[in-house]
Motif scaffolding. Sequence first.
Motif, mmCIF file in Angstrom:
data_model
loop_
_atom_site.group_PDB
_atom_site.id
_atom_site.type_symbol
_atom_site.label_atom_id
_atom_site.label_comp_id
_atom_site.label_asym_id
_atom_site.label_seq_id
_atom_site.Cartn_x
_atom_site.Cartn_y
_atom_site.Cartn_z
ATOM 1 N N ARG A 51 0.822 -1.198 0.000
ATOM 2 C CA ARG A 51 0.000 0.000 0.000
ATOM 3 C C ARG A 51 0.860 1.254 0.000
ATOM 4 N NH1 ARG A 51 -3.709 -0.828 5.097
ATOM 5 N NH2 ARG A 51 -1.699 -1.635 5.825
ATOM 6 N N MET A 52 0.386 2.262 -0.724
ATOM 7 C CA MET A 52 1.049 3.558 -0.725
ATOM 8 C C MET A 52 0.416 4.419 0.367
ATOM 9 S SD MET A 52 3.159 3.310 -3.378
ATOM 10 C CE MET A 52 3.627 5.015 -3.697
ATOM 11 N N GLN A 107 -3.806 9.428 -3.072
ATOM 12 C CA GLN A 107 -3.975 9.457 -4.528
ATOM 13 C C GLN A 107 -3.016 8.489 -5.216
ATOM 14 O OE1 GLN A 107 -6.233 10.932 -6.453
ATOM 15 N NE2 GLN A 107 -7.279 11.693 -4.645
ATOM 16 N N ALA A 108 -1.804 8.380 -4.687
ATOM 17 C CA ALA A 108 -0.828 7.455 -5.271
ATOM 18 C C ALA A 108 -1.290 6.014 -5.107
ATOM 19 C CB ALA A 108 0.539 7.655 -4.623
ATOM 20 N N ASP A 109 -1.923 5.705 -3.973
ATOM 21 C CA ASP A 109 -2.420 4.346 -3.748
ATOM 22 C C ASP A 109 -3.524 4.002 -4.744
ATOM 23 O OD1 ASP A 109 -2.288 1.932 -2.212
ATOM 24 O OD2 ASP A 109 -4.195 2.481 -1.295
ATOM 25 N N LYS A 110 -4.429 4.935 -4.989
ATOM 26 C CA LYS A 110 -5.484 4.712 -5.985
ATOM 27 C C LYS A 110 -4.880 4.521 -7.372
ATOM 28 C CE LYS A 110 -8.872 7.579 -3.534
ATOM 29 N NZ LYS A 110 -9.635 8.843 -3.574
ATOM 30 N N LEU A 111 -3.959 5.406 -7.705
ATOM 31 C CA LEU A 111 -3.315 5.324 -9.016
ATOM 32 C C LEU A 111 -2.569 4.000 -9.171
ATOM 33 C CD1 LEU A 111 -2.631 6.792 -11.672
ATOM 34 C CD2 LEU A 111 -0.631 7.757 -10.513
ATOM 35 N N ASP A 112 -1.929 3.547 -8.114
ATOM 36 C CA ASP A 112 -1.182 2.286 -8.139
ATOM 37 C C ASP A 112 -2.110 1.115 -8.483
ATOM 38 O OD1 ASP A 112 0.908 0.538 -7.916
ATOM 39 O OD2 ASP A 112 1.000 0.590 -5.721
ATOM 40 N N TRP A 113 -3.259 1.052 -7.844
ATOM 41 C CA TRP A 113 -4.223 -0.020 -8.113
ATOM 42 C C TRP A 113 -4.734 0.038 -9.550
ATOM 43 C CZ3 TRP A 113 -6.232 -4.217 -5.549
ATOM 44 C CH2 TRP A 113 -5.813 -4.402 -4.236
ATOM 45 N N LEU A 114 -5.057 1.244 -9.995
ATOM 46 C CA LEU A 114 -5.606 1.386 -11.351
ATOM 47 C C LEU A 114 -4.557 1.053 -12.407
ATOM 48 C CD1 LEU A 114 -7.684 4.649 -10.796
ATOM 49 C CD2 LEU A 114 -8.554 2.305 -10.987
ATOM 50 N N MET A 115 -3.307 1.451 -12.175
ATOM 51 C CA MET A 115 -2.238 1.113 -13.107
ATOM 52 C C MET A 115 -2.035 -0.399 -13.152
ATOM 53 S SD MET A 115 -0.966 3.773 -14.686
ATOM 54 C CE MET A 115 0.655 3.245 -15.210
ATOM 55 N N PHE A 116 -2.117 -1.046 -11.999
ATOM 56 C CA PHE A 116 -1.976 -2.509 -11.953
ATOM 57 C C PHE A 116 -3.042 -3.173 -12.821
ATOM 58 C CE2 PHE A 116 -2.472 -6.772 -10.342
ATOM 59 C CZ PHE A 116 -1.183 -7.164 -10.003
ATOM 60 N N ILE A 155 7.657 4.878 -9.151
ATOM 61 C CA ILE A 155 7.708 4.758 -7.684
ATOM 62 C C ILE A 155 6.439 4.178 -7.070
ATOM 63 C CG2 ILE A 155 9.408 6.594 -7.425
ATOM 64 C CD1 ILE A 155 7.168 8.516 -6.738
ATOM 65 N N LEU A 156 5.465 3.778 -7.889
ATOM 66 C CA LEU A 156 4.289 3.103 -7.339
ATOM 67 C C LEU A 156 4.651 1.658 -7.016
ATOM 68 C CD1 LEU A 156 1.524 4.459 -9.752
ATOM 69 C CD2 LEU A 156 2.270 5.391 -7.547
ATOM 70 N N LYS A 157 4.263 1.182 -5.848
ATOM 71 C CA LYS A 157 4.772 -0.099 -5.340
ATOM 72 C C LYS A 157 4.143 -1.311 -6.019
ATOM 73 C CE LYS A 157 5.934 1.544 -0.696
ATOM 74 N NZ LYS A 157 5.650 1.357 0.745
ATOM 75 N N ARG A 158 2.826 -1.404 -5.962
ATOM 76 C CA ARG A 158 2.137 -2.613 -6.395
ATOM 77 C C ARG A 158 2.352 -2.883 -7.881
ATOM 78 N NH1 ARG A 158 -2.150 -5.860 -4.790
ATOM 79 N NH2 ARG A 158 -3.529 -6.575 -6.460
ATOM 80 N N SER A 159 2.185 -1.858 -8.697
ATOM 81 C CA SER A 159 2.247 -2.023 -10.152
ATOM 82 C C SER A 159 3.659 -2.002 -10.702
ATOM 83 C CB SER A 159 1.408 -0.941 -10.837
ATOM 84 O OG SER A 159 1.783 0.357 -10.395
ATOM 85 N N SER A 160 4.648 -1.724 -9.841
ATOM 86 C CA SER A 160 6.024 -1.643 -10.324
ATOM 87 C C SER A 160 6.562 -2.990 -10.803
ATOM 88 C CB SER A 160 6.939 -1.088 -9.230
ATOM 89 O OG SER A 160 7.007 -1.979 -8.132
ATOM 90 N N ILE A 161 5.888 -4.085 -10.440
ATOM 91 C CA ILE A 161 6.376 -5.405 -10.855
ATOM 92 C C ILE A 161 6.349 -5.570 -12.372
ATOM 93 C CG2 ILE A 161 5.690 -6.494 -8.693
ATOM 94 C CD1 ILE A 161 3.279 -7.660 -10.168
ATOM 95 N N PHE A 162 5.534 -4.784 -13.052
ATOM 96 C CA PHE A 162 5.479 -4.861 -14.512
ATOM 97 C C PHE A 162 6.625 -4.087 -15.163
ATOM 98 C CE2 PHE A 162 1.116 -5.541 -13.100
ATOM 99 C CZ PHE A 162 0.749 -6.647 -13.842
ATOM 100 N N ILE A 163 7.177 -3.121 -14.443
ATOM 101 C CA ILE A 163 8.196 -2.229 -15.021
ATOM 102 C C ILE A 163 9.614 -2.644 -14.648
ATOM 103 C CG2 ILE A 163 9.021 0.166 -15.081
ATOM 104 C CD1 ILE A 163 6.399 -0.385 -16.589
ATOM 105 N N GLN A 164 9.811 -3.120 -13.448
ATOM 106 C CA GLN A 164 11.170 -3.408 -12.971
ATOM 107 C C GLN A 164 11.990 -4.292 -13.911
ATOM 108 O OE1 GLN A 164 10.399 -4.967 -9.061
ATOM 109 N NE2 GLN A 164 10.241 -2.934 -8.121
ATOM 110 N N PRO A 165 11.438 -5.376 -14.472
ATOM 111 C CA PRO A 165 12.276 -6.245 -15.321
ATOM 112 C C PRO A 165 12.716 -5.604 -16.639
ATOM 113 C CG PRO A 165 10.295 -7.393 -14.563
ATOM 114 C CD PRO A 165 10.091 -5.941 -14.286
#
Length: 511
Positions: free
Chosen positions: A220-221, A225-234, A477-487
């Motif tokens: 969770r962020m 607003q960042a937490d909402k955005l993180d979920w929606l991006m995921f 810097i969004l936590k949950r959805s960053s798993i798609f970008i890190q690799p």
Amino acid sequence: MIEYVLIDQIQEAFDQFNRGQKYLYSTLTTTIKDNQTNDEYLIRLFNELHDHVDLFEQMNEQFLDFLQFQIDWTKQSKAVLDAFSHFQITVISSNIKHAERYLSFLFTLFTKPENSIHDFAHDTLQSLMFIVPLASTLLCTIAEQYFPFMTKDKHIQVVYVQNLLRSLNYLPIERLKFFEIVLTKLLRMDVHASRQDILQTEKRRVENEMVFTLEQSDDRMKHDQADKLDWLMFILFEYITNVSHKDGEFQYEQTELLFKDFLNIFNKFLSPTHDSSHVQFLIFYICSFHRDFSDEFINNCWKTFVSPSISMTFRQAAIYYLCSFIARANYIKIKSVLTITHSMVDWLHMYMSTTETNTCRTNPKRHLPFYAIFQAVLYIFVYRHREIARLSNGIERVFQWRLNHIMSSELNPLKFCLPTITLRFAQLARNYQIAFCYSIIETNRRYSLPEVFSFDNYSSTVPSQILHAYFPFDPYILKRSSIFIQPIYNEYQDESEDFNSSDTNENEDIF
């Protein structure tokens, strides 16, 4: 015994209501509300209404509103929902003017937490589009109208977007428009939740949690607003993944169509939006699936930049996206990086040979495209120099760019680049013996006058001629959805062996 309402009684209640006598109509609606948990009653009522849709030809619309918004549909059985849907679609078929009302009702159901009501809404919407195709002209307006405002609860936002994406299974023609609606809403949220605010909030959270060392951190962020955005991006990353891969196999044609939708949205909404930090990573992600997509994105940015008919703001945005993309996307092969960057350098040399450069001292803004491209070349080299150096002729190819010729020209581009980028490149250039920058940097320092810029009660002193740049693919810097970008992301590597510590302490956050 339940006393069922007969159609004659309903018609009489309507007639009296339209004459201003509301008692019988009020009794009717009260009776219906009292019996809304009785399946048999409601099914018989809707069947009666279905056989007399002429009652709603010219009037009595208030009764349709009552049925839609005064009955708790989340508690109704499938049989009741089917009867109601059959009645409503028949009403719309007889008069298209009722379509907007019923579509609005269906889209409000998209925000409800109950999955069963979602199934009903989608089944009904799909049937309605098949039986009354003209109703599709209202979809986008209503979808945008009922999109939850960004201050609404996170779960309402998530459920609504999930249902919009689900509707694309049977409304594929609406995909571009629905994505425009979703991404413009996310862009507003993204700009509102600035990178600096998010980082400060998360830093405070880490400091507070240090006391509870045994507490397990979650995704969770802390920033709302960042937490909402993180979920929606995921959710959107998941959608892209599901479209592009079926049973583990890449679906090129389907992904290409999706990529083109995103590219349209990029040109229309993303590129003109300054200071978004995360939404643009959707196209960053989809470009990673095939070289055709990354090449087309690069060409799109380059064509935008070199087009003289496009405003300077959009041209600069295009080059910022281009250099940030090439620097950060680790799936772009280094030979492609060299080819693209060489084209940029060729443009710089051509610009110098065809432009009156002595106007730099009197009107440097006239040469903003030149300075933006030059800074982009330095930025790319700073990020990809290690890979370039591994090629047998990599540094030799960079030497052929003749950067000394560009830097020593009357345009003096080093004067207009961000100091952090200039210093990084200067030390790399010295190490690789591809250019010599320090004498020019020192001269520029002596003759540059600082100017104070203030914004939101914060002020900073920077040289007045510095090119203000924006790197849209700075760290995600969004936590949950960053798993798609890190690799697929090229992180900045510590250059301690290449740079003196005195030079690397300044403005480290850019890298």
